[in-house]
Design an enzyme around this catalytic site. Structure first.
Site, short mmCIF file in Angstrom:
data_model
loop_
_atom_site.label_atom_id
_atom_site.label_comp_id
_atom_site.label_asym_id
_atom_site.label_seq_id
_atom_site.Cartn_x
_atom_site.Cartn_y
_atom_site.Cartn_z
N ASP A 212 -0.35 -5.78 0.30
CA ASP A 212 -1.61 -6.04 -0.39
C ASP A 212 -1.44 -7.33 -1.18
OD1 ASP A 212 -3.10 -3.75 0.38
OD2 ASP A 212 -2.09 -2.54 -1.14
N GLU B 89 8.22 -14.74 -21.93
CA GLU B 89 9.00 -15.80 -21.30
C GLU B 89 8.58 -15.86 -19.83
OE1 GLU B 89 11.37 -18.00 -19.17
OE2 GLU B 89 11.89 -15.88 -18.96
N CYS C 137 0.86 -1.17 0.00
CA CYS C 137 0.00 0.00 0.00
C CYS C 137 0.90 1.23 0.00
CB CYS C 137 -0.89 0.00 1.24
SG CYS C 137 -1.84 1.53 1.43
#
Length: 155
Positions: free
Chosen positions: A60, A76, A53
Protein backbone atom coordinates in the site's frame (compact mmCIF):
# COMPACT_ATOMS: atom_id res chain seq x y z
CA UNK A 1 24.34 33.73 16.29
CA UNK A 2 22.58 30.36 16.07
CA UNK A 3 22.22 28.45 19.34
CA UNK A 4 24.00 25.12 19.61
CA UNK A 5 22.03 21.93 20.00
CA UNK A 6 23.57 19.08 21.94
CA UNK A 7 23.19 15.96 19.79
CA UNK A 8 25.32 13.68 21.97
CA UNK A 9 22.28 11.64 23.07
CA UNK A 10 21.31 10.74 19.49
CA UNK A 11 22.10 7.18 18.44
CA UNK A 12 21.30 7.33 14.71
CA UNK A 13 22.35 10.71 13.35
CA UNK A 14 25.67 10.40 11.54
CA UNK A 15 25.68 6.61 11.94
CA UNK A 16 24.90 3.75 9.61
CA UNK A 17 21.62 2.48 11.01
CA UNK A 18 19.48 -0.53 10.19
CA UNK A 19 15.75 -0.10 9.64
CA UNK A 20 13.75 -1.65 12.49
CA UNK A 21 11.83 -4.84 11.73
CA UNK A 22 8.56 -3.29 12.88
CA UNK A 23 7.15 0.11 13.84
CA UNK A 24 6.93 -1.05 17.46
CA UNK A 25 10.69 -1.73 17.49
CA UNK A 26 11.59 1.51 15.70
CA UNK A 27 13.29 4.18 17.78
CA UNK A 28 12.15 7.78 17.49
CA UNK A 29 14.57 10.37 18.84
CA UNK A 30 14.10 13.98 19.84
CA UNK A 31 16.26 17.06 20.17
CA UNK A 32 15.59 20.17 22.24
CA UNK A 33 13.88 23.05 20.51
CA UNK A 34 15.95 26.22 20.59
CA UNK A 35 12.74 28.20 20.12
CA UNK A 36 10.53 26.92 22.94
CA UNK A 37 7.91 29.57 23.59
CA UNK A 38 7.64 30.50 19.91
CA UNK A 39 4.70 28.99 18.04
CA UNK A 40 5.73 27.78 14.60
CA UNK A 41 4.83 24.83 12.39
CA UNK A 42 7.21 22.01 11.50
CA UNK A 43 6.19 19.93 8.48
CA UNK A 44 7.41 16.53 7.37
CA UNK A 45 6.25 15.12 4.04
CA UNK A 46 6.67 11.47 3.09
CA UNK A 47 5.40 11.19 -0.51
CA UNK A 48 6.50 7.55 -0.92
CA UNK A 49 5.30 5.91 2.30
CA UNK A 50 4.66 2.17 2.02
CA UNK A 51 3.16 -0.53 4.19
CA UNK A 52 1.54 -3.90 3.53
CA UNK A 53 -2.11 -4.85 3.35
CA UNK A 54 -2.69 -7.11 6.38
CA UNK A 55 -5.03 -9.34 4.37
CA UNK A 56 -3.21 -9.82 1.06
CA UNK A 57 0.38 -8.81 1.84
CA UNK A 58 0.28 -6.49 -1.18
CA UNK A 59 1.99 -3.10 -0.87
CA UNK A 60 0.00 0.00 0.00
CA UNK A 61 1.28 3.48 -0.85
CA UNK A 62 0.54 6.85 0.73
CA UNK A 63 1.58 10.48 0.68
CA UNK A 64 1.82 11.46 4.34
CA UNK A 65 2.02 15.02 5.68
CA UNK A 66 2.76 15.61 9.36
CA UNK A 67 2.48 19.13 10.79
CA UNK A 68 3.20 19.97 14.41
CA UNK A 69 3.81 22.92 16.69
CA UNK A 70 6.69 22.05 19.03
CA UNK A 71 6.73 22.72 22.72
CA UNK A 72 10.14 21.74 24.15
CA UNK A 73 11.21 19.09 21.63
CA UNK A 74 11.67 18.43 17.90
CA UNK A 75 11.60 15.00 16.29
CA UNK A 76 15.01 14.08 14.88
CA UNK A 77 14.44 13.67 11.14
CA UNK A 78 16.62 10.60 10.49
CA UNK A 79 14.88 8.67 13.25
CA UNK A 80 11.51 9.71 11.77
CA UNK A 81 12.61 8.53 8.32
CA UNK A 82 13.70 5.16 9.71
CA UNK A 83 10.49 4.89 11.74
CA UNK A 84 8.43 5.46 8.60
CA UNK A 85 10.57 2.93 6.69
CA UNK A 86 9.81 0.33 9.37
CA UNK A 87 6.26 0.09 7.98
CA UNK A 88 7.51 -1.33 4.65
CA UNK A 89 7.19 -4.92 5.84
CA UNK A 90 4.41 -4.28 8.34
CA UNK A 91 0.84 -5.35 7.69
CA UNK A 92 -1.80 -2.92 8.95
CA UNK A 93 -4.85 -1.11 7.65
CA UNK A 94 -4.44 2.46 6.40
CA UNK A 95 -6.21 3.95 9.39
CA UNK A 96 -4.05 2.01 11.85
CA UNK A 97 -0.78 3.07 10.21
CA UNK A 98 -1.81 6.72 10.02
CA UNK A 99 -3.02 7.09 13.60
CA UNK A 100 -0.14 5.03 15.02
CA UNK A 101 2.41 7.34 13.37
CA UNK A 102 0.75 10.43 14.82
CA UNK A 103 0.34 9.00 18.31
CA UNK A 104 3.97 7.83 18.48
CA UNK A 105 5.15 11.36 17.66
CA UNK A 106 2.76 12.88 20.20
CA UNK A 107 3.98 10.41 22.84
CA UNK A 108 7.61 11.34 22.11
CA UNK A 109 7.29 15.12 21.87
CA UNK A 110 4.15 16.23 23.69
CA UNK A 111 3.78 18.99 21.06
CA UNK A 112 1.43 21.92 21.44
CA UNK A 113 -0.46 20.59 18.42
CA UNK A 114 -0.09 17.92 15.72
CA UNK A 115 -2.03 16.86 12.66
CA UNK A 116 -1.49 14.11 10.13
CA UNK A 117 -2.93 13.82 6.65
CA UNK A 118 -2.40 10.39 5.12
CA UNK A 119 -3.43 10.29 1.48
CA UNK A 120 -3.52 6.62 0.48
CA UNK A 121 -3.45 5.55 -3.14
CA UNK A 122 -6.36 3.39 -4.32
CA UNK A 123 -6.52 -0.35 -3.81
CA UNK A 124 -9.59 -1.97 -5.26
CA UNK A 125 -10.51 1.35 -6.86
CA UNK A 126 -11.05 3.25 -3.58
CA UNK A 127 -8.56 5.73 -2.13
CA UNK A 128 -8.64 6.10 1.64
CA UNK A 129 -7.51 9.37 3.20
CA UNK A 130 -7.01 9.55 6.97
CA UNK A 131 -6.90 12.81 8.95
CA UNK A 132 -6.29 13.29 12.68
CA UNK A 133 -5.19 16.11 14.94
CA UNK A 134 -4.69 16.61 18.65
CA UNK A 135 -7.13 19.51 18.99
CA UNK A 136 -7.25 23.16 18.02
CA UNK A 137 -3.94 24.81 17.12
CA UNK A 138 -2.80 27.87 19.08
CA UNK A 139 -4.29 31.18 17.96
CA UNK A 140 -2.36 33.18 15.39
CA UNK A 141 -0.28 30.33 13.95
CA UNK A 142 -0.11 30.16 10.16
CA UNK A 143 -1.18 26.69 9.07
CA UNK A 144 -0.56 26.12 5.38
CA UNK A 145 -2.80 23.73 3.49
CA UNK A 146 -1.31 20.28 3.24
CA UNK A 147 -1.20 20.64 -0.53
CA UNK A 148 -2.27 17.12 -1.48
CA UNK A 149 -5.30 17.03 -3.72
CA UNK A 150 -8.05 14.52 -3.16
CA UNK A 151 -7.61 11.61 -5.52
CA UNK A 152 -7.92 12.36 -9.22
CA UNK A 153 -4.98 10.33 -10.44
CA UNK A 154 -2.54 12.02 -8.05
CA UNK A 155 0.74 12.73 -9.61
Amino acid sequence: MMPNTDVSSLSMLGQQTETAKSPEEAVLEKVPSNHAGTDYVVRFTAPEFTSLCPMTGQPDFAHIVIDYIPSEWLVESKSLKLFLHSFRNHGAFHEDCSIYIAKRIVELLDPKWLRIGAYWYPRGGIPIDVFWQTGKPPEGVWLPEQGVATYRGRG
